[in-house]
Motif scaffolding. Structure first.
Motif, PDB file in Angstrom:
ATOM      1  N   GLY A 153      14.130 -24.668   4.855  1.00  0.00           N
ATOM      2  CA  GLY A 153      14.642 -25.602   3.660  1.00  0.00           C
ATOM      3  C   GLY A 153      14.880 -26.970   3.964  1.00  0.00           C
ATOM      4  O   GLY A 153      15.383 -27.259   5.106  1.00  0.00           O
ATOM      5  N   PRO A 154      14.899 -27.935   2.939  1.00  0.00           N
ATOM      6  CA  PRO A 154      15.356 -29.304   3.100  1.00  0.00           C
ATOM      7  C   PRO A 154      16.740 -29.435   3.812  1.00  0.00           C
ATOM      8  O   PRO A 154      17.160 -30.430   4.536  1.00  0.00           O
ATOM      9  CB  PRO A 154      15.458 -29.754   1.861  1.00  0.00           C
ATOM     10  CG  PRO A 154      14.236 -28.994   1.161  1.00  0.00           C
ATOM     11  CD  PRO A 154      14.388 -27.758   1.730  1.00  0.00           C
ATOM     12  N   TRP A 210      18.114 -27.617   6.156  1.00  0.00           N
ATOM     13  CA  TRP A 210      18.066 -27.610   7.441  1.00  0.00           C
ATOM     14  C   TRP A 210      18.010 -28.753   8.198  1.00  0.00           C
ATOM     15  O   TRP A 210      18.418 -29.386   9.413  1.00  0.00           O
ATOM     16  CB  TRP A 210      17.357 -26.611   8.044  1.00  0.00           C
ATOM     17  CG  TRP A 210      17.733 -24.897   7.360  1.00  0.00           C
ATOM     18  CD1 TRP A 210      16.746 -24.569   6.532  1.00  0.00           C
ATOM     19  CD2 TRP A 210      18.505 -24.412   7.824  1.00  0.00           C
ATOM     20  NE1 TRP A 210      17.615 -23.303   6.191  1.00  0.00           N
ATOM     21  CE2 TRP A 210      18.804 -23.171   6.865  1.00  0.00           C
ATOM     22  CE3 TRP A 210      19.501 -24.307   8.960  1.00  0.00           C
ATOM     23  CZ2 TRP A 210      19.744 -22.089   7.120  1.00  0.00           C
ATOM     24  CZ3 TRP A 210      20.530 -23.398   9.023  1.00  0.00           C
ATOM     25  CH2 TRP A 210      20.498 -22.323   8.146  1.00  0.00           C
ATOM     26  N   ALA A 211      17.461 -29.816   7.447  1.00  0.00           N
ATOM     27  CA  ALA A 211      17.154 -31.205   8.113  1.00  0.00           C
ATOM     28  C   ALA A 211      18.224 -31.910   8.598  1.00  0.00           C
ATOM     29  O   ALA A 211      18.415 -32.758   9.192  1.00  0.00           O
ATOM     30  CB  ALA A 211      16.224 -31.889   7.271  1.00  0.00           C
ATOM     31  N   GLU A 212      19.646 -31.585   7.665  1.00  0.00           N
ATOM     32  CA  GLU A 212      20.688 -32.142   7.587  1.00  0.00           C
ATOM     33  C   GLU A 212      21.664 -31.487   9.149  1.00  0.00           C
ATOM     34  O   GLU A 212      22.636 -32.143   9.511  1.00  0.00           O
ATOM     35  CB  GLU A 212      21.645 -32.149   6.478  1.00  0.00           C
ATOM     36  CG  GLU A 212      20.674 -32.553   5.300  1.00  0.00           C
ATOM     37  CD  GLU A 212      20.561 -34.096   5.585  1.00  0.00           C
ATOM     38  OE1 GLU A 212      21.338 -34.853   6.062  1.00  0.00           O
ATOM     39  OE2 GLU A 212      19.405 -34.420   5.198  1.00  0.00           O
ATOM     40  N   THR A 213      21.184 -30.394   9.428  1.00  0.00           N
ATOM     41  CA  THR A 213      21.908 -29.792  10.574  1.00  0.00           C
ATOM     42  C   THR A 213      21.757 -30.319  11.667  1.00  0.00           C
ATOM     43  O   THR A 213      20.544 -31.093  12.318  1.00  0.00           O
ATOM     44  CB  THR A 213      21.344 -28.420  10.872  1.00  0.00           C
ATOM     45  OG1 THR A 213      21.367 -27.570   9.760  1.00  0.00           O
ATOM     46  CG2 THR A 213      22.170 -27.560  11.816  1.00  0.00           C
ATOM     47  N   VAL A 214      22.783 -30.615  12.616  1.00  0.00           N
ATOM     48  CA  VAL A 214      22.514 -31.437  13.778  1.00  0.00           C
ATOM     49  C   VAL A 214      22.718 -30.379  15.167  1.00  0.00           C
ATOM     50  O   VAL A 214      24.043 -29.795  15.003  1.00  0.00           O
ATOM     51  CB  VAL A 214      23.644 -32.479  14.160  1.00  0.00           C
ATOM     52  CG1 VAL A 214      23.764 -32.910  15.543  1.00  0.00           C
ATOM     53  CG2 VAL A 214      23.621 -33.608  13.096  1.00  0.00           C
ATOM     54  N   LEU A 215      21.913 -30.212  16.018  1.00  0.00           N
ATOM     55  CA  LEU A 215      22.220 -29.163  17.095  1.00  0.00           C
ATOM     56  C   LEU A 215      22.618 -30.118  18.306  1.00  0.00           C
ATOM     57  O   LEU A 215      21.808 -31.053  18.785  1.00  0.00           O
ATOM     58  CB  LEU A 215      20.953 -28.517  17.420  1.00  0.00           C
ATOM     59  CG  LEU A 215      20.969 -27.393  18.530  1.00  0.00           C
ATOM     60  CD1 LEU A 215      22.153 -26.193  17.979  1.00  0.00           C
ATOM     61  CD2 LEU A 215      19.631 -26.817  18.973  1.00  0.00           C
ATOM     62  N   LEU A 256      10.809 -31.590  14.030  1.00  0.00           N
ATOM     63  CA  LEU A 256      12.160 -30.960  13.942  1.00  0.00           C
ATOM     64  C   LEU A 256      12.507 -30.644  12.770  1.00  0.00           C
ATOM     65  O   LEU A 256      12.817 -31.541  12.129  1.00  0.00           O
ATOM     66  CB  LEU A 256      12.869 -31.214  15.096  1.00  0.00           C
ATOM     67  CG  LEU A 256      12.878 -31.258  16.742  1.00  0.00           C
ATOM     68  CD1 LEU A 256      14.049 -32.116  17.297  1.00  0.00           C
ATOM     69  CD2 LEU A 256      13.118 -29.820  17.076  1.00  0.00           C
ATOM     70  N   PRO A 257      12.941 -29.390  12.392  1.00  0.00           N
ATOM     71  CA  PRO A 257      13.613 -29.219  11.176  1.00  0.00           C
ATOM     72  C   PRO A 257      15.209 -29.519  10.955  1.00  0.00           C
ATOM     73  O   PRO A 257      15.714 -29.018  10.036  1.00  0.00           O
ATOM     74  CB  PRO A 257      13.080 -27.816  10.600  1.00  0.00           C
ATOM     75  CG  PRO A 257      13.076 -26.929  12.000  1.00  0.00           C
ATOM     76  CD  PRO A 257      12.690 -28.116  12.941  1.00  0.00           C
ATOM     77  N   GLU A 284      18.814 -22.686  14.371  1.00  0.00           N
ATOM     78  CA  GLU A 284      18.456 -23.650  15.247  1.00  0.00           C
ATOM     79  C   GLU A 284      18.319 -23.564  16.749  1.00  0.00           C
ATOM     80  O   GLU A 284      17.346 -23.889  17.506  1.00  0.00           O
ATOM     81  CB  GLU A 284      19.646 -25.037  15.009  1.00  0.00           C
ATOM     82  CG  GLU A 284      19.673 -25.519  13.469  1.00  0.00           C
ATOM     83  CD  GLU A 284      20.366 -24.634  12.558  1.00  0.00           C
ATOM     84  OE1 GLU A 284      20.574 -24.987  11.405  1.00  0.00           O
ATOM     85  OE2 GLU A 284      20.717 -23.387  12.914  1.00  0.00           O
ATOM     86  N   LEU A 285      19.089 -22.615  17.313  1.00  0.00           N
ATOM     87  CA  LEU A 285      18.928 -22.012  18.641  1.00  0.00           C
ATOM     88  C   LEU A 285      17.641 -21.215  19.053  1.00  0.00           C
ATOM     89  O   LEU A 285      17.308 -21.576  20.177  1.00  0.00           O
ATOM     90  CB  LEU A 285      20.347 -21.489  18.998  1.00  0.00           C
ATOM     91  CG  LEU A 285      21.762 -22.191  19.149  1.00  0.00           C
ATOM     92  CD1 LEU A 285      22.857 -21.050  19.297  1.00  0.00           C
ATOM     93  CD2 LEU A 285      21.556 -23.048  20.318  1.00  0.00           C
TER      94      LEU A 285
END
Length: 319
Positions: free
Chosen positions: A18-19, A21-26, A48-49, A219-220
């Motif tokens: 979803g949108p 996840w685009a805010e997540t930083v790995l 990348l999402p 993400e991982l």
């Protein structure tokens, strides 16, 4: 049909993001551009999402310190430093394994050194990183040569310090890894007297902090899928990978070409064979007093990411 099913599964996975996840930083740790250069060259970082934040480290020890402190979520390391960090209590797990041939893990001496074999280093001074794969090589080579751990003197140094000490004559030998091995051999500054073939397992790990595994699993999983895909791509595209790596790091292309061709790195599942190899590394460190008590390999390996790794290798094979 296989190609369609694999690609369809990958597309379904992408649509499940979803949108938010685009805010997540790995936050990903790398050593000398290895993973980043490979993934960029393979083109697997497109769409990348989530966002990637790369951090570069000169060796595994500082990367693992950052991982322990949660300054990064995951990073690429050898089995030896991973073992050393896990045994010290770092809350980390291996989520992907890589097998490599061990010609690039080597004990180097100056070209004019009288040393011809590893046994000739008895009574000599060897530099390496404490708990590193270079340290692992020295311990394994000592046992293989029938020598004791006190038969050589070890100086624990970071790569830049060890390289300077070797070339200046302050060290008799340097036990190191790629790209340093290829760099010094190709420049004529050093030659190999012993490599890791046959005495070290050639395992590398993508390590992750347990909190990242808990909170950033999706993400991982996506990251290791892409990394595994890139590893398979690399086997047929080493020249392109070497070009990207050389541009990113600023060293001649001949260095990564020698390294990648000799390493033949390939992703493997974290299975019983990997666990047995990791246990041998643990036991080697226990015998030599590097870690205070035995550790169970199963306690620091996380095979739950194997499906994501397999998905990546299948995608690469289908293309």
């Amino acid at each position: 049909m296989k190609r369609i099913s694999v690609l369809a599964a990958a597309a379904a996975l992408a649509l499940s993001w979803g949108p938010v996840w685009a805010e997540t930083v790995l936050k990903v740790g790398d050593q000398r551009g290895g993973s980043r250069a490979l993934m960029e060259a393979a083109g697997v970082l497109k769409d990348l999402p989530y966002r990637l934040e790369w951090s570069e480290f000169p060796a595994a020890a500082p990367l693992l310190e950052a991982l322990n402190a949660e300054a990064i979520d995951t990073g690429i390391v050898g089995d030896a430093p991973f073992t050393f960090a896990a045994a010290s209590g770092a809350p980390i797990k291996a989520i992907l394994a890589t097998r490599s041939d061990q010609g690039g893990l080597a004990v180097l001496v100056r070209p004019d050194s009288p040393v011809k074999t590893f046994a000739d280093l008895k009574g000599k001074r060897i530099g390496t990183g404490r708990g590193s794969i270079g340290h692992q090589l020295v311990l394994a080579a000592l046992e293989d040569a029938g020598l004791g751990k006190t038969d050589v003197s070890l100086s624990f140094l970071l790569p830049a310090e060890a390289k300077a000490a070797l070339t200046s004559g302050s060290l008799d030998a340097w036990s190191t890894w790629e790209p340093y091995t290829s760099q010094l051999v190709l420049s004529g500054e050093a030659r190999i007297v012993r490599d890791g073939q046959g005495i070290t397992p050639g395992l590398g790990f993508q390590a992750a902090h347990v909190e990242a595994i808990r909170t950033k699993r999706r993400e991982l999983e996506d990251f290791v899928r892409r990394l595994a895909k890139a590893r398979v791509w690399e086997a047929a595209n080493r020249d392109a990978y070497a070009g990207t790596w050389a541009k990113l790091i600023g060293l001649p292309k001949e260095i990564p070409l020698r390294w990648f061709s000799g390493a033949n790195a390939r992703p493997v599942p974290i299975d019983a064979e990997v666990a047995a190899a990791e246990q041998r590394t643990i036991n080697l460190y226990v015998r030599n007093g590097l870690i205070p008590k035995p550790l169970k390999a199963a306690d620091v390996l996380d095979p739950s990411f194997n499906a994501a790794v397999l998905s990546g290798t299948q995608e690469a094979a289908a293309q």
